[in-house]
Scaffold this motif. Structure first.
Motif, PDB file in Angstrom:
ATOM      1  N   ALA A 156       0.845  -1.196   0.000  1.00  0.00           N
ATOM      2  CA  ALA A 156       0.000   0.000   0.000  1.00  0.00           C
ATOM      3  C   ALA A 156       0.879   1.244   0.000  1.00  0.00           C
ATOM      4  CB  ALA A 156      -0.913  -0.009   1.224  1.00  0.00           C
ATOM      5  N   ASP A 158       1.214   5.641  -0.545  1.00  0.00           N
ATOM      6  CA  ASP A 158       0.595   6.963  -0.612  1.00  0.00           C
ATOM      7  C   ASP A 158       1.363   7.753  -1.661  1.00  0.00           C
ATOM      8  OD1 ASP A 158      -0.513   9.429  -0.302  1.00  0.00           O
ATOM      9  OD2 ASP A 158       0.260   9.793   1.725  1.00  0.00           O
ATOM     10  N   CYS A 186      -2.197   2.152  -4.737  1.00  0.00           N
ATOM     11  CA  CYS A 186      -2.487   3.468  -4.170  1.00  0.00           C
ATOM     12  C   CYS A 186      -3.996   3.665  -4.176  1.00  0.00           C
ATOM     13  CB  CYS A 186      -1.802   4.573  -4.971  1.00  0.00           C
ATOM     14  SG  CYS A 186      -2.285   6.243  -4.451  1.00  0.00           S
ATOM     15  N   VAL A 187      -4.559   3.954  -3.010  1.00  0.00           N
ATOM     16  CA  VAL A 187      -5.988   4.240  -2.899  1.00  0.00           C
ATOM     17  C   VAL A 187      -6.135   5.750  -2.724  1.00  0.00           C
ATOM     18  CG1 VAL A 187      -8.121   3.809  -1.631  1.00  0.00           C
ATOM     19  CG2 VAL A 187      -6.390   1.998  -1.832  1.00  0.00           C
ATOM     20  N   SER A 188      -6.887   6.366  -3.618  1.00  0.00           N
ATOM     21  CA  SER A 188      -7.013   7.823  -3.596  1.00  0.00           C
ATOM     22  C   SER A 188      -8.452   8.217  -3.863  1.00  0.00           C
ATOM     23  CB  SER A 188      -6.089   8.460  -4.640  1.00  0.00           C
ATOM     24  OG  SER A 188      -6.338   9.843  -4.762  1.00  0.00           O
ATOM     25  N   ASP A 220     -12.648   5.857  -0.985  1.00  0.00           N
ATOM     26  CA  ASP A 220     -12.553   6.614   0.264  1.00  0.00           C
ATOM     27  C   ASP A 220     -12.260   5.730   1.478  1.00  0.00           C
ATOM     28  OD1 ASP A 220     -13.173   9.176  -0.892  1.00  0.00           O
ATOM     29  OD2 ASP A 220     -15.255   8.497  -1.059  1.00  0.00           O
ATOM     30  N   ASP A 221     -12.528   4.425   1.350  1.00  0.00           N
ATOM     31  CA  ASP A 221     -12.321   3.494   2.452  1.00  0.00           C
ATOM     32  C   ASP A 221     -11.034   2.720   2.197  1.00  0.00           C
ATOM     33  OD1 ASP A 221     -12.338   1.460   4.349  1.00  0.00           O
ATOM     34  OD2 ASP A 221     -14.526   1.280   4.316  1.00  0.00           O
ATOM     35  N   LEU A 222      -9.931   3.200   2.786  1.00  0.00           N
ATOM     36  CA  LEU A 222      -8.615   2.609   2.529  1.00  0.00           C
ATOM     37  C   LEU A 222      -8.566   1.139   2.910  1.00  0.00           C
ATOM     38  CD1 LEU A 222      -5.604   2.892   1.780  1.00  0.00           C
ATOM     39  CD2 LEU A 222      -5.187   3.624   4.136  1.00  0.00           C
ATOM     40  N   THR A 225     -10.775  -1.131   0.652  1.00  0.00           N
ATOM     41  CA  THR A 225     -10.245  -1.229  -0.710  1.00  0.00           C
ATOM     42  C   THR A 225      -9.018  -2.130  -0.752  1.00  0.00           C
ATOM     43  OG1 THR A 225     -11.040   1.014  -1.170  1.00  0.00           O
ATOM     44  CG2 THR A 225      -9.442   0.081  -2.702  1.00  0.00           C
ATOM     45  N   ASN A 256      -6.262   1.396  10.278  1.00  0.00           N
ATOM     46  CA  ASN A 256      -6.508   0.635   9.060  1.00  0.00           C
ATOM     47  C   ASN A 256      -5.767  -0.688   9.084  1.00  0.00           C
ATOM     48  OD1 ASN A 256      -8.289   2.281   7.439  1.00  0.00           O
ATOM     49  ND2 ASN A 256      -6.638   3.753   7.303  1.00  0.00           N
TER      50      ASN A 256
END
Length: 273
Positions: A156, A158, A186-188, A220-222, A225, A256
């Motif tokens: 994961a 950023d 990457c969760v964005s 939006d939910d790291l 996701t 998280n």
């Protein structure tokens, strides 16, 4: 990797972490240190200088259980792993961190509490809270995990911030020990963000000679996701890179990490830069 430190509370949900630590030590030919931290019977600090029979009883009981665990592990490994035991009294997190430094541990292994668990929630929360204290990489093992040599790893990232070279180097060195394929994620909330896309291109360029994938997913939910991505890709490990200097962000990532460890069967490795 020369030394693996296993911190345990001897609960049923700590067994998967014990199994993981032993098999990792055998696979990597590392020394295994078993640690149990017990509490002083008198909670008030000024009174703890006073010796009590209960204090000695706690120490003896901790050592007895550690020796039993060590003997079972030696038998399971056929005596192939060097195992030492340590019983320490004190604050759980501070003591674990101190022992990790003292023993020059390369990896700390702890079990977490399961989603439906009530009996081990205290130690399980201690495990995830260690993310802000650990001086070494921390491998969190959820109750349902069973050992497999890591071959398919989700990392994961950023990408809204510049990626630290030391963090990426830590990921690559860990993956090299298992010849693992890396799947960067990457969760964005803004999947087409220009900065994220530029950083993603830089990461792809750095990794152009390695087997890897890099995905940018809008969401939006790291935790959820990452959990879904991990399941879809049948990954056997999730690596997270919390930043030590950002306490607020760090606490979010810890939450998280705890959710991921409790909601999936996949271990989580926190590499603190």
């Amino acid at each position: 990797m020369k030394t693996i430190l296993l911190a345990t509370d001897f609960s049923r949900n700590a067994k998967p972490a014990s199994d993981f630590a032993l098999q990792l030590a055998e696979l990597l030919q590392a020394r295994l240190v078993l640690l149990h931290v017990y509490q002083h019977p008198l909670r008030l600090a000024p009174l703890q200088a006073v010796f009590t029979p209960m204090e000695e009883k706690n120490k003896v009981n901790a050592r007895r259980r550690l020796y039993r665990l060590r003997d079972r592990m030696k038998q399971a490994s056929g005596g192939q792993v060097t195992i030492t035991v340590m019983a320490r009294q004190g604050s759980t997190q501070q003591t674990i961190a101190a022992v990790a430094v003292e023993q020059k541990a390369d990896l700390l292994v702890m079990g977490t509490a399961g989603a439906n668990s009530s009996s081990v929630q205290y130690f399980g929360s201690q495990a995830t809270e260690m993310i802000v204290r650990t001086p070494v990489p921390l491998l969190l093992i959820p109750p349902a995990a069973r050992f497999v040599a890591f071959k398919n790893v989700v990392v994961a990232l950023d990408l809204s911030q510049p990626l630290e070279a030391t963090a990426l180097d830590g990921v690559l060195r860990f993956a090299d020990r298992f010849n693992a394929v890396l799947n960067f994620l990457c969760v964005s909330s803004k999947g087409d963000d220009l900065v994220i896309q530029q950083t993603a291109r830089s990461v792809r360029n750095l990794l152009r000679y390695r087997a890897h994938t890099l995905s940018v997913i809008e969401g939006d939910d790291l935790a959820e996701t990452i959990r879904l991505f991990t399941a879809e890709n049948r990954a056997d490990l999730v690596i997270m890179l919390p930043k030590e200097h950002n306490r607020f962000l760090f606490s979010i990532l810890e939450s998280n990490t705890q959710q991921i460890a409790r909601q999936s069967d996949v271990p989580v490795l926190a590499l603190v830069s």
